[in-house]
Write a protein that holds these residues in place. Sequence first.
Motif, PDB file in Angstrom:
ATOM      1  N   ALA A   1       7.211  11.180   3.863  1.00  0.00           N
ATOM      2  CA  ALA A   1       7.385   9.735   3.626  1.00  0.00           C
ATOM      3  C   ALA A   1       7.344   9.460   2.123  1.00  0.00           C
ATOM      4  CB  ALA A   1       6.304   8.947   4.348  1.00  0.00           C
ATOM      5  N   GLN A   2       6.408  10.096   1.438  1.00  0.00           N
ATOM      6  CA  GLN A   2       6.313   9.882  -0.007  1.00  0.00           C
ATOM      7  C   GLN A   2       7.508  10.472  -0.739  1.00  0.00           C
ATOM      8  OE1 GLN A   2       2.696  10.565  -2.058  1.00  0.00           O
ATOM      9  NE2 GLN A   2       1.403   9.611  -0.488  1.00  0.00           N
TER      10      GLN A   2
ATOM     11  N   ILE B   1      -7.130   9.114  14.100  1.00  0.00           N
ATOM     12  CA  ILE B   1      -5.831   8.794  14.696  1.00  0.00           C
ATOM     13  C   ILE B   1      -5.616   9.689  15.915  1.00  0.00           C
ATOM     14  CG2 ILE B   1      -3.372   8.434  14.257  1.00  0.00           C
ATOM     15  CD1 ILE B   1      -4.122   7.400  11.726  1.00  0.00           C
TER      16      ILE B   1
ATOM     17  N   ILE C   1     -10.393   7.467   8.840  1.00  0.00           N
ATOM     18  CA  ILE C   1     -10.064   6.833  10.123  1.00  0.00           C
ATOM     19  C   ILE C   1      -9.522   7.869  11.111  1.00  0.00           C
ATOM     20  CG2 ILE C   1      -8.656   5.011  11.182  1.00  0.00           C
ATOM     21  CD1 ILE C   1     -10.602   3.924   9.118  1.00  0.00           C
TER      22      ILE C   1
ATOM     23  N   PHE D   1       0.490  14.852  10.818  1.00  0.00           N
ATOM     24  CA  PHE D   1       0.202  13.741   9.917  1.00  0.00           C
ATOM     25  C   PHE D   1       0.496  14.130   8.469  1.00  0.00           C
ATOM     26  CE2 PHE D   1      -2.481  11.157   7.187  1.00  0.00           C
ATOM     27  CZ  PHE D   1      -2.206   9.877   7.665  1.00  0.00           C
TER      28      PHE D   1
ATOM     29  N   ASP E   1      -7.176  -0.825  10.607  1.00  0.00           N
ATOM     30  CA  ASP E   1      -7.684   0.289   9.799  1.00  0.00           C
ATOM     31  C   ASP E   1      -6.781   1.512   9.905  1.00  0.00           C
ATOM     32  OD1 ASP E   1      -9.794  -1.097   8.780  1.00  0.00           O
ATOM     33  OD2 ASP E   1     -11.262  -0.336  10.217  1.00  0.00           O
ATOM     34  N   GLN E   2      -6.277   1.776  11.125  1.00  0.00           N
ATOM     35  CA  GLN E   2      -5.363   2.914  11.277  1.00  0.00           C
ATOM     36  C   GLN E   2      -4.070   2.679  10.504  1.00  0.00           C
ATOM     37  OE1 GLN E   2      -5.157   2.980  15.568  1.00  0.00           O
ATOM     38  NE2 GLN E   2      -6.491   4.762  15.692  1.00  0.00           N
TER      39      GLN E   2
ATOM     40  N   PRO F   1       0.808  -1.226   0.000  1.00  0.00           N
ATOM     41  CA  PRO F   1       0.000   0.000   0.000  1.00  0.00           C
ATOM     42  C   PRO F   1       0.841   1.276   0.000  1.00  0.00           C
ATOM     43  CG  PRO F   1      -0.845  -1.545   1.611  1.00  0.00           C
ATOM     44  CD  PRO F   1       0.401  -2.161   1.057  1.00  0.00           C
ATOM     45  N   ASP F   2       1.926   1.285   0.791  1.00  0.00           N
ATOM     46  CA  ASP F   2       2.723   2.512   0.843  1.00  0.00           C
ATOM     47  C   ASP F   2       3.500   2.730  -0.454  1.00  0.00           C
ATOM     48  OD1 ASP F   2       4.053   0.199   1.780  1.00  0.00           O
ATOM     49  OD2 ASP F   2       5.611   1.376   2.766  1.00  0.00           O
TER      50      ASP F   2
ATOM     51  N   ALA G   1       1.083   4.275  -2.780  1.00  0.00           N
ATOM     52  CA  ALA G   1       0.886   5.689  -2.442  1.00  0.00           C
ATOM     53  C   ALA G   1       2.032   6.526  -3.006  1.00  0.00           C
ATOM     54  CB  ALA G   1       0.793   5.857  -0.929  1.00  0.00           C
TER      55      ALA G   1
ATOM     56  N   PHE H   1      -3.664   0.775   7.867  1.00  0.00           N
ATOM     57  CA  PHE H   1      -3.932   0.851   6.436  1.00  0.00           C
ATOM     58  C   PHE H   1      -4.066   2.304   5.978  1.00  0.00           C
ATOM     59  CE2 PHE H   1      -7.208   0.938   2.980  1.00  0.00           C
ATOM     60  CZ  PHE H   1      -6.368   0.490   1.978  1.00  0.00           C
ATOM     61  N   TYR H   2      -4.755   3.088   6.792  1.00  0.00           N
ATOM     62  CA  TYR H   2      -4.937   4.498   6.452  1.00  0.00           C
ATOM     63  C   TYR H   2      -3.578   5.195   6.318  1.00  0.00           C
ATOM     64  CZ  TYR H   2      -7.006   9.187   6.574  1.00  0.00           C
ATOM     65  OH  TYR H   2      -7.395  10.469   6.273  1.00  0.00           O
ATOM     66  N   CYS H   3      -2.704   4.956   7.290  1.00  0.00           N
ATOM     67  CA  CYS H   3      -1.375   5.581   7.250  1.00  0.00           C
ATOM     68  C   CYS H   3      -0.577   5.087   6.042  1.00  0.00           C
ATOM     69  CB  CYS H   3      -0.600   5.269   8.523  1.00  0.00           C
ATOM     70  SG  CYS H   3      -1.273   6.063   9.980  1.00  0.00           S
ATOM     71  N   LEU H   4      -0.627   3.790   5.791  1.00  0.00           N
ATOM     72  CA  LEU H   4       0.107   3.229   4.658  1.00  0.00           C
ATOM     73  C   LEU H   4      -0.407   3.825   3.353  1.00  0.00           C
ATOM     74  CD1 LEU H   4       1.451   1.296   6.621  1.00  0.00           C
ATOM     75  CD2 LEU H   4       0.860  -0.591   5.120  1.00  0.00           C
ATOM     76  N   GLN H   5      -1.727   3.980   3.264  1.00  0.00           N
ATOM     77  CA  GLN H   5      -2.304   4.555   2.049  1.00  0.00           C
ATOM     78  C   GLN H   5      -1.772   5.959   1.807  1.00  0.00           C
ATOM     79  OE1 GLN H   5      -4.293   6.858   0.159  1.00  0.00           O
ATOM     80  NE2 GLN H   5      -3.705   5.261  -1.320  1.00  0.00           N
ATOM     81  N   ARG H   6      -1.388   6.629   2.886  1.00  0.00           N
ATOM     82  CA  ARG H   6      -0.850   7.984   2.710  1.00  0.00           C
ATOM     83  C   ARG H   6       0.657   7.967   2.483  1.00  0.00           C
ATOM     84  NH1 ARG H   6      -5.601   8.475   1.695  1.00  0.00           N
ATOM     85  NH2 ARG H   6      -7.002   9.812   2.896  1.00  0.00           N
ATOM     86  N   GLY H   7       1.224   6.756   2.410  1.00  0.00           N
ATOM     87  CA  GLY H   7       2.639   6.668   2.053  1.00  0.00           C
ATOM     88  C   GLY H   7       3.584   6.364   3.191  1.00  0.00           C
ATOM     89  N   LEU H   8       3.063   6.228   4.428  1.00  0.00           N
ATOM     90  CA  LEU H   8       3.948   5.906   5.542  1.00  0.00           C
ATOM     91  C   LEU H   8       4.283   4.411   5.503  1.00  0.00           C
ATOM     92  CD1 LEU H   8       2.436   8.549   6.481  1.00  0.00           C
ATOM     93  CD2 LEU H   8       2.821   7.743   8.794  1.00  0.00           C
ATOM     94  N   SER H   9       5.509   4.075   5.879  1.00  0.00           N
ATOM     95  CA  SER H   9       5.842   2.660   6.027  1.00  0.00           C
ATOM     96  C   SER H   9       5.225   2.181   7.338  1.00  0.00           C
ATOM     97  CB  SER H   9       7.353   2.481   6.072  1.00  0.00           C
ATOM     98  OG  SER H   9       7.846   3.083   7.254  1.00  0.00           O
ATOM     99  N   GLU H  10       5.199   0.863   7.541  1.00  0.00           N
ATOM    100  CA  GLU H  10       4.620   0.356   8.787  1.00  0.00           C
ATOM    101  C   GLU H  10       5.343   0.932   9.994  1.00  0.00           C
ATOM    102  OE1 GLU H  10       4.138  -3.815   9.043  1.00  0.00           O
ATOM    103  OE2 GLU H  10       2.560  -3.825   7.529  1.00  0.00           O
TER     104      GLU H  10
ATOM    105  N   PHE I   1     -11.093   8.277   1.551  1.00  0.00           N
ATOM    106  CA  PHE I   1     -11.921   7.231   2.169  1.00  0.00           C
ATOM    107  C   PHE I   1     -13.382   7.657   2.321  1.00  0.00           C
ATOM    108  CE2 PHE I   1      -8.994   3.962   4.103  1.00  0.00           C
ATOM    109  CZ  PHE I   1      -7.828   4.452   3.547  1.00  0.00           C
TER     110      PHE I   1
END
Lengths: 251, 490
Positions: free
Chosen positions: A107-108, A92, A90, A100, B438-439, A74-75, A78, B441-450, A86
């Motif tokens: 990160a990107q 946080i 979600i 954030f 879900d949190q 996923p990352d 992105a 996944f949301y972060c990963l979708q924005r490009g953050l690594s785990e 979404f």
Amino acid sequence: MLEIKNLHARIAEDEAEILRGIDLTVNPGEVHAVMGPNGSGKSTLSYILAGKEDYEITEGEILFNGENMLDMEPDERAAAGMFLAFQYPIEIPGVATMEFLKTALNAQRKARGEDPLSIPDFMKTVKAKAADLNISMDMLKRPLNVGFSGGEKKRSEILQMSLLEPKLCVLDETDSGLDIDALRIVSEGVNKLRSPERAMVVITHYQRLLDHIVPDVVHVLSRGKIVKTGDKALALELEKNGYADYVDAAA
Amino acid sequence: MPAVQETIDQVKAIDVDQYKYGFVTEIESEKGAKGLSEETVRFLSAKKDEPEWMTEWRLDALRRFKTMLEPSWARVSYPDIDFDELYYWAAPKSVEGPKSLDEVDPELLATYEKLGIPLAEQEILAGVEPKNRVAVDAVFDSVSVVTTFKEELKKAGVIFCSISEAVREYPDLVKKYLGSVVPVTDNFYATLNSAVFSDGSFVYVPEGVRCPMELSTYFRINEQNTGQFERTLIIAEKGSYVSYLEGCTAPQRDENQLHAAVVELVALDDAEIKYSTVQNWYPGDKDGKGGIYNFVTKRGDCRGRNSKISWTQVETGSAITWKYPSCILRGDNSRGEFYSIAVSNGHQQVDSGTKMIHLGKNTSSRIISKGISAGVSQNTYRGLVSAHRKASNARNFTQCDSLLIGQDCGAHTVPYIESKNASAVFEHEATTSKISDDQMFYCLQRGLSEEEAVALIVNGFVKDVIQQLPMEFAVEAQKLISISLEGSVG
Ligand SMILES: Nc1ncnc2c1ncn2[C@@H]1O[C@H](COP(=O)(O)OP(=O)(O)OP(=O)(O)O)[C@@H](O)[C@H]1O
Ligand SMILES: [Mg+2]
């Protein structure tokens, strides 16, 4: 830019398929609207594009700029320019929205081998984009999505999108929960991002949104299949007659 | 596979030893005093050139220790410790008590440099930002190897030296205050410490003095099979202020090592002591082998009116942590604070919290505890808030939050509240949350690594406590927390 070929997906082995053979090609510069009844698989499709792991792909493939998207994390998707706004953003807790945004952007950039944006440059960019979307600086100090109203959550999604400048934008019911003014402001924000290099997939139930964000193509998704594809007129027709004709077609 | 599940699997698969400080210093060392006996105590005391009264004090503690039983109420489990198999003394051969910097063995200086601890006065002195200066007492195994900025502190009237030196140089102060907050027989480990304490820091801030720089002590255990029994005593006279930070690391060894410290703080009228800890003892490997047993008694006595003591701790290391920094709010209007971040990963066991004992009138206390558990660790907050009969208008606010990463770890909250005064008001809030799929996944979708996602969420979770740390250490602590959780993500 995006090629989905005969995509089948389900939740688990013993469950029925949610997506039952989707074909969809979106070229750079195009805006595609996806409409369809509740439970037809629209959000599922968007999650699979973003790489959510809950689904099992049983058949088909997805190419993103020619690359096999299903192999990417996923990352990685992105960083390659895939963005999902979404349907239900979600929360946080503890993480300020501003923090954030900065972390995501950097990160990107890092994944693409770019330097992090300096704090003043970042602040300037965010301020300008937030103002466009009528988002106050106070809201950006609050933890991400925590206690945000429905409309504020959706605006925050679009702010993230405009900041991250993705290549492929998937908007899942971004219009739901927006008041009339917000709908206009958000649509303007989205339209600003329309460009010959960028593609969009806009999932919505209401043709009203499509008055603001005028699509090039409209698809009807029913029971996991695209059952009809047309132009803007299709949305108007659906508004008048509902999905009855297409639900039967998919059965 | 959901992201968090993957996280858990990786915890199992990966070596959690991201521990950066696991190296051993090759230095000629003198090790002695094996086994817990009168002979050991006399040997130690002689090594330190202690006066007779100190030796007697230790021997008394030893006799009492022999009659005590190890406590078993904490939520931790470990095999019996054989106190007769331990060494109670280890010192680098080259050290004969604290020296000036140029006399210190280069090997030792290199060790502290590797640990990122600034011992060089000159460089810092030449620095452009004098406000960032920190005086350091460096304790290596059983001895203090050097204390920096002593002269400059002396000009302000502040005494900052090793406890061994204080016993020799300032016997009246030590006699007056040692054991006055944590009595010799307070508990099993405190009594053990009283008998065999090795080294630690001594701080005395005279009346009305605001200590001109941060003070800190870095504890390093190097030798094998050696216990470290640190003893620290801080006295803040009327109207004075001091901020003190301690840091701890140890090499990676297969066997467990014992660290049983006692820290006593005394704040007189209108004085304030701010005590911060960044504890990063070796936590053991992925199978739970090795690591430090950390049994610590820390207590502050707000002896004077309007005095204030605050404990801030970032606990990331140790195989077992047993630690309850507490405040006795004796003076009227005194205030105690406890801010804690306790991170546990792998097989770590943490049982930590605080005691706020309200004795005086209008005393107030505040407890903010953030526990983060990952891997198969167990993380317990244990706290006591009590108001005695005369503690009218005592106030306490307690907030205990736990964050779980994965399904195999545990978080437990055990608050005790005792009030013998009807006007006391105690508030307690507790939450337990999880980093959800879900949190992630949301972060990963924005490009953050785990890893970035976990770090971001965890940093958000601990923010309130990090803010309490001296600025210079806040960033370090944040990094440390991320490193400690590194094994818990991809
Ligand atoms: N995690 C899940 N577990 C079980 N069923 C699921 C899961 N995710 C989706 N489904 C089912 O798949 C179907 C498609 O759901 P999806 O959310 O994609 O619909 P949608 O088209 O977005 O609907 P809406 O317009 O209401 O948002 C629904 O029947 C839904 O219940
Ligand atoms: Mg949906």
